[in-house]
Design an enzyme around this catalytic site. Sequence first.
Site, mmCIF file in Angstrom:
data_model
loop_
_atom_site.group_PDB
_atom_site.id
_atom_site.type_symbol
_atom_site.label_atom_id
_atom_site.label_comp_id
_atom_site.label_asym_id
_atom_site.label_seq_id
_atom_site.Cartn_x
_atom_site.Cartn_y
_atom_site.Cartn_z
ATOM 1 N N HIS A 28 0.843 -1.149 0.268
ATOM 2 C CA HIS A 28 -0.117 -0.026 -0.088
ATOM 3 C C HIS A 28 0.852 1.229 -0.096
ATOM 4 C CE1 HIS A 28 -3.525 2.600 0.717
ATOM 5 N NE2 HIS A 28 -3.039 3.039 1.635
ATOM 6 N N HIS A 44 -3.475 9.128 1.439
ATOM 7 C CA HIS A 44 -3.622 8.200 0.796
ATOM 8 C C HIS A 44 -5.035 7.714 0.160
ATOM 9 C CE1 HIS A 44 -5.506 5.023 3.914
ATOM 10 N NE2 HIS A 44 -5.277 6.044 4.301
ATOM 11 N N CYS A 99 -3.471 2.989 -5.482
ATOM 12 C CA CYS A 99 -2.847 3.926 -4.622
ATOM 13 C C CYS A 99 -1.268 3.992 -4.849
ATOM 14 C CB CYS A 99 -2.698 3.160 -3.073
ATOM 15 S SG CYS A 99 -1.806 1.516 -3.185
#
EC number: 2.3.1.-
Length: 162
Positions: free
Chosen positions: A23, A35, A113
């Site tokens: 991530h 994010h 992401c």
Amino acid sequence: MRAPIPEPKPGDLIEIFRPFYRHWAIYVGDGYVVHLAPPSEVAGAGAASVMSALTDKAIVKKELLYDVAGSDKYQVNNKHDDKYSPLPCSKIIQRAEELVGQEVLYKLTSENCEHFVNELRYGVARSDQVRDVIIAASVAGMGLAAMSLIGVMFSRNKRQKQ
């Protein structure tokens, strides 16, 4: 002895090591990151959730790095600084902060992401995770095709000998 994790600086890319994927977030200062949060990154969804593959929307969130990382390891990883010039720090943070709270398009293969944070830092949306998976799948596919071809040739050769 292991080297300490360097303290992130505003504008740094943060790579968080989830069990089956990475991530990504962008550090904006004072312990906070911005994010992209698809359902798999929502608290309680489970780190190995496949929900992100089933959705087309995500929320841009500003949260403490400590909370986003949880028990997972993380590192500063400005891995494309040698290929692309980072935008000015003030512009990176301004762009990130302006997006907080917005619902944005999310696609695992083209708008995830990692694409999000690279777009903020460099002005270039790219994901090495996606590229690596595509390359691995292509290599595996070619390997299976080669094995199938060898199997067909072997069985023909065996029939001709009989």
